[in-house]
Scaffold this motif. Structure first.
Motif, PDB file in Angstrom:
ATOM      1  N   LYS A  13       0.852  -1.203   0.000  1.00 47.79           N
ATOM      2  CA  LYS A  13       0.000   0.000   0.000  1.00 47.79           C
ATOM      3  C   LYS A  13       0.885   1.250   0.000  1.00 47.79           C
ATOM      4  CE  LYS A  13      -2.390  -1.039   3.686  1.00 47.79           C
ATOM      5  NZ  LYS A  13      -3.397  -0.965   4.772  1.00 47.79           N
TER       6      LYS A  13
ATOM      7  N   THR B 226      -0.105   4.542   1.134  1.00 45.12           N
ATOM      8  CA  THR B 226      -1.078   5.432   1.778  1.00 45.12           C
ATOM      9  C   THR B 226      -0.436   6.258   2.893  1.00 45.12           C
ATOM     10  OG1 THR B 226      -1.696   3.607   3.251  1.00 45.12           O
ATOM     11  CG2 THR B 226      -3.016   3.915   1.258  1.00 45.12           C
TER      12      THR B 226
ATOM     13  N   ALA C  64      -6.634  -5.097  -3.681  1.00 43.05           N
ATOM     14  CA  ALA C  64      -6.111  -4.285  -2.575  1.00 43.05           C
ATOM     15  C   ALA C  64      -6.687  -4.761  -1.246  1.00 43.05           C
ATOM     16  CB  ALA C  64      -6.456  -2.813  -2.797  1.00 43.05           C
ATOM     17  N   ASP C  65      -5.857  -4.821  -0.228  1.00 39.86           N
ATOM     18  CA  ASP C  65      -6.320  -5.195   1.113  1.00 39.86           C
ATOM     19  C   ASP C  65      -7.440  -4.281   1.587  1.00 39.86           C
ATOM     20  OD1 ASP C  65      -4.982  -7.461   1.765  1.00 39.86           O
ATOM     21  OD2 ASP C  65      -3.300  -6.473   2.760  1.00 39.86           O
ATOM     22  N   SER C  66      -7.314  -3.000   1.256  1.00 40.62           N
ATOM     23  CA  SER C  66      -8.276  -2.007   1.731  1.00 40.62           C
ATOM     24  C   SER C  66      -9.541  -1.970   0.879  1.00 40.62           C
ATOM     25  CB  SER C  66      -7.627  -0.615   1.704  1.00 40.62           C
ATOM     26  OG  SER C  66      -7.297  -0.260   0.364  1.00 40.62           O
TER      27      SER C  66
ATOM     28  N   LYS D  70      -9.542  -0.452  -1.905  1.00 43.34           N
ATOM     29  CA  LYS D  70      -9.402   0.774  -2.693  1.00 43.34           C
ATOM     30  C   LYS D  70      -8.205   0.625  -3.624  1.00 43.34           C
ATOM     31  CE  LYS D  70      -9.635   4.795  -0.886  1.00 43.34           C
ATOM     32  NZ  LYS D  70      -9.336   5.944   0.005  1.00 43.34           N
TER      33      LYS D  70
ATOM     34  N   ASP E 293      -5.040   2.761  -3.466  1.00 42.38           N
ATOM     35  CA  ASP E 293      -4.060   2.557  -2.389  1.00 42.38           C
ATOM     36  C   ASP E 293      -2.822   1.790  -2.846  1.00 42.38           C
ATOM     37  OD1 ASP E 293      -5.789   3.823  -0.701  1.00 42.38           O
ATOM     38  OD2 ASP E 293      -6.385   2.040   0.429  1.00 42.38           O
ATOM     39  N   ILE E 294      -2.925   1.074  -3.976  1.00 41.65           N
ATOM     40  CA  ILE E 294      -1.802   0.209  -4.360  1.00 41.65           C
ATOM     41  C   ILE E 294      -0.864   0.869  -5.369  1.00 41.65           C
ATOM     42  CG2 ILE E 294      -3.156  -1.862  -3.863  1.00 41.65           C
ATOM     43  CD1 ILE E 294      -3.295  -2.343  -6.928  1.00 41.65           C
TER      44      ILE E 294
ATOM     45  N   TRP F 293       1.279   4.863  -6.133  1.00 37.10           N
ATOM     46  CA  TRP F 293       1.658   6.143  -5.523  1.00 37.10           C
ATOM     47  C   TRP F 293       1.297   7.329  -6.410  1.00 37.10           C
ATOM     48  CZ3 TRP F 293       4.842   2.175  -6.943  1.00 37.10           C
ATOM     49  CH2 TRP F 293       5.610   2.356  -8.104  1.00 37.10           C
TER      50      TRP F 293
END
Length: 721
Positions: A15, A17, A387-389, A391, A394-395, A397
């Motif tokens: 991530k 973030t 993505a873990d989230s 979103k 988030d993966i 930049w």
């Protein structure tokens, strides 16, 4: 949509973030955790009980975990658009470096490592290499020096060198200088570029802003007809980061002092000891021999280029500008003109066949066939799913970043390999060259489970426009393939410890795998396969091409054989001058790191040395010849020489010496059939997978079936005796 078997990787991507405050907080947590591991070992283990399993292994596993977060923490300073985040990343890297210095000089830990080392336990080869490297590392970090003022001074130097390195690279990343030119002064520069430049106002009304970023700099030096424009751009580029001048000087003086504290004659002796070359003499002899072989060819090339310059000036009625000199800022221009005139090499025409995205897909296809891989781009909703989230933003930049999941093909077992990121266009505050960054290394965790790597290519190619996609010149195709080669090395590595993962090899070997792959960009079948004329990408591009070219029909979809022939014929045109340029960098590196005394390095006039060496080696003139000025202080090229501050110190020769290995591997194994999948997979498993987990010379011998030879290298350069 990804094929079903490649849809759900077993490990989520990292991530991106972080906030400025979270970067610092996370860094402190990493440091605290790592320090606690070391403290616990010292508390619980005495020298009699010390072993690999209870001393080295817990620290190696902690290193593994730290690398998963620390590489990304430091990565933000190279890619973030947020100044505060870049600054926090820089500060975090300082904290991590200070902790690394503290850890590397802990005598209580070293005493246990030393005790475990001396027990000579029976270990697997990679663990044996780990304990040997770690043991030697403590000694090389000052623990062979008696406790007291000298060791304290050594620690001070290490800390200051870390600060210098970070500040130096930050200055380079954030360099934002520019020059204002009229359109007349940029006569000859491709109109696409000129039209894209920022328009001036006020005192700069009627002018455009030219930066020193590669997509602006190189085309201007290659195409600007006005020699004064080229000169101004070249000299200002050599002075674009003058705040690094005192940092560079301080670094080479401190390195020399530190090496002498450890008992070495100079920094080069210290650095080269654990590389393939082993001694500075081996390096000096190699560079000297190469210079002797290249010098006559360089002189001949200059004479031909000077004649072309004189002919060009005469054709323009500008004989008055002919002063008999061939200047540094002439070279890219007349090298390009020679390629066009004598070899019908129209770079602008060639670029039309190498749109960035189709070229990347073609390159990835080559790696798929050669190494048994599958690349699946993750886009749209798939990013949210992976993505873990939940979103997808988030993966990555930055919104322009592409991300791929990488897999073994069926023949290799269909397993997951890792993640590949591509960040391809320039932006403010971004790292300004082309490089591969490891984001997360691979390793085997304490449960015997594989942790998969993530790697990023950070480049600065021209941005697409409404009328054209991003188009690559052939040398940019080579650069992209080279850096992708580093990325593949990073992805397919299979080591137990992150310490040896991927490109974590000695510096005089690390370039060899990528240099070998450059040969694919000079191979007829591969150039054909990589090419795809941009007018076939969309109806808008087709219309724009026809409008700009005046053509009524689209050209061939693939690059014509004639253009391929022209490219291949130019592989060694002005090759001596190119390699003499590399020799200048390598010999300057050795000069500043191999003084006969500390007084000598303190007294060294660094900028003069840089400029004089360049003239002595390459024979290209600079401003020092104007009106007999003999002024060698006109430029500070070392201030932009990030390699020598970022890890290639007393190691830049590796770009040349590793060509010996890359040429040997290619011509011995791949020349007959570059797409030999059997040999490609053998290369993957024998060379790339090993990373730095064994002696690099052993890796080479395993692949070649013999000791490496210089024959192919010198034959390739036309320098056989």
């Amino acid at each position: 949509m990804a094929p079903p078997q490649y849809r759900k990787p077993p490990q989520a991507p990292p991530k991106f973030t972080a906030t400025p405050s979270s970067l610092i907080e996370d860094t402190h947590k990493l440091i605290d955790r790592s320090r606690a591991v070391q403290d616990a070992i010292v508390k619980d283990i005495n020298p009699e009980k010390a072993s690999f399993a209870n001393v080295l292994l817990p620290m190696a596993r902690d290193d593994n975990k730290m690398a998963i977060e620390s590489h990304i923490i430091g990565f933000y300073q190279a890619v973030s658009t947020d100044q505060k985040l870049r600054d926090a990343s820089t500060e975090a890297e300082k904290l991590l470096d200070e902790f690394a210095i503290e850890s590397s000089m802990r005598e209580d830990v070293f005493n246990l490592v030393d005790a475990a080392f001396k027990k000579s336990e029976s270990l697997d080869p990679e663990s044996r290499r780990l304990i040997e490297k770690d043991h030697k590392g403590y000694i090389r970090n000052g623990l062979g020096v008696p406790a007291g003022p000298m060791r304290d001074r050594f620690k001070e130097i290490k800390k200051r060198l870390s600060e210098i390195s970070i500040a130096f690279q930050k200055n380079l990343n954030e360099e934002n200088g520019a020059l204002w030119f009229t359109r007349e002064e940029l006569d000859g520069v491709p109109e696409d570029l000129v039209a894209s430049l920022e328009k001036g106002s006020g005192e700069n009304s009627g002018k455009v802003k030219l930066t020193f970023k590669y997509p602006d700099l190189f085309p201007t030096l290659k195409y600007a007809k006005n020699a004064k424009t080229r000169q101004k751009v070249f000299v200002e580029n050599e002075n674009k980061c003058n705040k690094n001048v005192p940092l560079f000087r301080e670094a080479i003086i401190l390195r020399d002092e530190a090496a002498r504290i450890l008992g070495y004659s100079n920094h080069a002796e210290f650095r080269i000891e654990d590389k393939m070359a082993k001694t500075p003499k081996t390096v000096d002899d190699f560079l000297s021999d190469l210079r002797t072989r290249l010098a006559p060819g360089g002189e001949k090339e200059i004479q031909k280029l000077l004649a072309l310059k004189q002919e060009d000036l005469k054709s323009r009625g500008d004989e008055e500008s002919d002063d008999g000199h061939y200047y540094l800022w002439d070279h890219r221009y007349y090298d390009r003109l020679m390629l066009e005139r004598d070899y019908s090499l129209d770079q602008q025409k060639i670029t039309e066949y190498f749109p960035l995205q189709t070229t990347i897909r073609g390159m990835l296809h080559i790696f798929e066939e050669l190494f048994g891989l599958a690349f699946v781009e993750i886009v749209g909703e798939e990013r949210n799913e992976i993505a873990d989230s939940g979103k997808g933003s988030d993966i990555v930049w930055h919104e322009e970043v592409q991300v791929f999941s990488v897999w073994d093909d069926e023949g290799e077992g269909s397993g997951f390999v890792g993640y590949l990121y591509l960040d391809l266009f320039p932006r403010e505050g971004k790292y300004g060259h082309a490089a591969n960054f490891n984001l997360q290394p691979g390793y085997i965790d304490e449960n015997g489970t594989r942790r998969y790597p993530a790697t990023a290519l950070v480049c600065n190619f021209s941005k697409p426009t409404p009328k054209k996609p991003s188009l690559l010149k052939h040398d940019e195709v080579v650069t992209l393939f080279h850096e992708l080669g580093h990325g593949i090395h990073d992805l397919v590595s299979r080591t137990t410890y992150s310490r040896f993962h991927g490109t974590n090899t000695v510096r005089d070997f690390v370039e060899a795998p990528s240099q070998m792959l450059e040969n694919w960009c000079w191979t007829r079948s591969q150039l054909k396969a990589l090419s795809h004329h941009y007018s076939y990408l969309s109806s808008d591009y087709e219309a724009a091409f026809k409008e700009s070219s005046g053509a009524s029909e689209k050209p061939e979809e693939r690059i014509p054989d004639e253009l391929i022939d022209n490219i291949i014929k130019t592989k060694h045109v002005n090759d001596a001058l190119f390699n003499l340029r590399q020799l200048h960098f390598g010999m300057f590196d050795m000069t500043v790191h191999e003084p006969s005394s500390h007084k000598e390095i303190e007294a060294l006039k660094v900028s003069e040395t840089y400029n004089k060496l360049r003239k002595d080696i390459s024979k290209l003139d600079g401003p020092e010849v104007f009106e007999g000025s003999n002024d060698w202080t006109w430029g500070n090229g070392q201030a932009t020489f990030g390699h020598l501050i970022g890890g290639y110190d007393a190691g830049y020769y590796g770009y040349l010496s590793s060509q010996v290995y890359s040429a040997d591997m290619f011509y011995s194994v791949f020349e007959a059939n570059p797409m030999n999948g059997k040999e490609g997979r053998r290369y993957r498993h024998t060379v790339l997978e090993r990373g730095g987990s064994q002696e690099e010379m052993q890796t080479l011998e395993d692949f070649l079936g013999r000791k490496p030879s210089t024959e192919a290298f010198y034959k390739e350069l036309g320098l056989t005796k």
